[in-house]
Design an enzyme around this catalytic site. Structure first.
Site, PDB file in Angstrom:
ATOM      1  N   HIS A  84      58.621  46.703  54.001  1.00 21.39           N
ATOM      2  CA  HIS A  84      59.425  47.806  53.461  1.00 21.39           C
ATOM      3  C   HIS A  84      60.924  47.573  53.654  1.00 21.39           C
ATOM      4  O   HIS A  84      61.747  48.346  53.168  1.00 21.39           O
ATOM      5  CB  HIS A  84      58.988  49.150  54.068  1.00 21.39           C
ATOM      6  CG  HIS A  84      59.442  49.395  55.463  1.00 21.39           C
ATOM      7  ND1 HIS A  84      58.621  49.243  56.562  1.00 21.39           N
ATOM      8  CD2 HIS A  84      60.631  49.802  55.958  1.00 21.39           C
ATOM      9  CE1 HIS A  84      59.280  49.548  57.658  1.00 21.39           C
ATOM     10  NE2 HIS A  84      60.511  49.887  57.327  1.00 21.39           N
ATOM     11  N   ASP A 126      52.186  46.033  55.767  1.00 22.01           N
ATOM     12  CA  ASP A 126      53.658  46.103  55.857  1.00 22.01           C
ATOM     13  C   ASP A 126      54.181  44.889  56.629  1.00 22.01           C
ATOM     14  O   ASP A 126      54.595  44.984  57.786  1.00 22.01           O
ATOM     15  CB  ASP A 126      54.063  47.409  56.552  1.00 22.01           C
ATOM     16  CG  ASP A 126      55.552  47.686  56.446  1.00 22.01           C
ATOM     17  OD1 ASP A 126      56.247  46.963  55.700  1.00 22.01           O
ATOM     18  OD2 ASP A 126      56.021  48.634  57.107  1.00 22.01           O
ATOM     19  N   SER A 158      62.766  48.730  62.241  1.00 18.70           N
ATOM     20  CA  SER A 158      61.669  48.248  61.411  1.00 18.70           C
ATOM     21  C   SER A 158      61.742  46.733  61.283  1.00 18.70           C
ATOM     22  O   SER A 158      62.813  46.161  61.094  1.00 18.70           O
ATOM     23  CB  SER A 158      61.750  48.871  60.012  1.00 18.70           C
ATOM     24  OG  SER A 158      61.450  50.241  60.051  1.00 18.70           O
TER      25      SER A 158
END
Length: 257
Positions: free
Chosen positions: A70, A113, A207
């Site tokens: 992402h 992801d 992230s």
């Protein structure tokens, strides 16, 4: 940061913290010893969005960084060997990416992801820049284990930092995430991380950063609740070893290294 600068940036900072994947936090942690995480990568992401996007990652080969899918954008530059990302440190290696390769079955915020970034050139390995080991196929983290996470996210609500911070996080039972999230939770590809009784977590701009146990990458920061309360979801790296190794080999065979 000067007060006037903070005041000018405050609206942006507040906006960033309202969006799950556009900012970052290492909450309840501490500043990391300089270059104690030599595998860590800062992803400088150029975007036309009003809010600045940033992510972490980690070096798994001289010319490949592993991160979260992402975090994908058309223009990404990788910074290795950094302690303070606002400084031009002699230890830093700034390398554009040649190719971003998200998992082919990635579905935003929910499945697979994970992403490889092929660098334009090989990183120079030294004391400040080194590789992080991938887990073996049978390697597993279990509830109660404590792992480390490092990143350049906020250190408290609306308080940013340019220096690398770290935090220790406890692996949770799958049922904690099954009850905490409405979206599907698959324990074969995800790890539930962060004790809900402790104000310690990493999220958002962290992230793509690795969850590390005994110098081995076990997870990748993926997503969590908007308010940031633990537990959070990490991608389980051991489930994607075949894809990681096959993809790196394929791009090398294509003569793109």
């Amino acid at each position: 940061m000067a007060l006037s600068t903070l005041q000018r940036n405050l609206p942006v900072v507040l906006a960033i913290n309202l969006l799950t994947f556009l900012s970052g936090k290492i909450i309840g942690g501490r500043e990391a010893v300089p270059h104690s995480h030599p595998y860590i990568a800062y992803l400088w992401i150029n975007t036309t969005e009003k809010t600045k996007k940033k992510c972490g990652g980690f070096l798994v080969h001289e010319d490949f960084v592993l991160t979260a899918a992402h975090c994908w954008r058309r223009s990404i530059t990788v910074i290795l060997g950094a302690r303070d990302i606002d400084e031009q440190e002699m230890t830093q290696q700034v390398i554009p990416i040649r190719k971003a390769i998200p998992h082919p079955y990635f579905k935003r915020k929910s499945f697979n992801d994970i992403m490889l970034l092929q660098l334009e050139k090989k990183a120079k390995l030294n004391a400040e820049v080194s590789l992080l080991k991938l887990p073996s196929g049978h390697s597993q983290v279990t509830p109660g284990m404590v792992c480390s996470l490092a990143g350049w996210g906020c250190i408290d609500q609306n308080i940013s930092t340019s220096k690398l911070h770290e935090v220790q996080l406890e692996i949770q039972k799958d049922k904690e995430c099954l009850s905490h999230f409405k979206r599907p939770y698959d324990s074969t590809t995800k790890i539930c991380v962060g004790n809900p009784k402790e104000k310690k977590y990493g999220l958002q701009g962290d992230s793509g950063s690795p969850l590390v146990s005994k110098n081995v990458a076990q997870g990748i920061v993926s997503y969590g609740k908007m308010e940031g309360t633990p537990p959070n979801i990490y991608t389980r790296i051991s489930s994607f070893l075949c894809w990681i190794k096959t993809t790196m080999k394929l791009f090398k065979l294509q003569g793109q290294d």
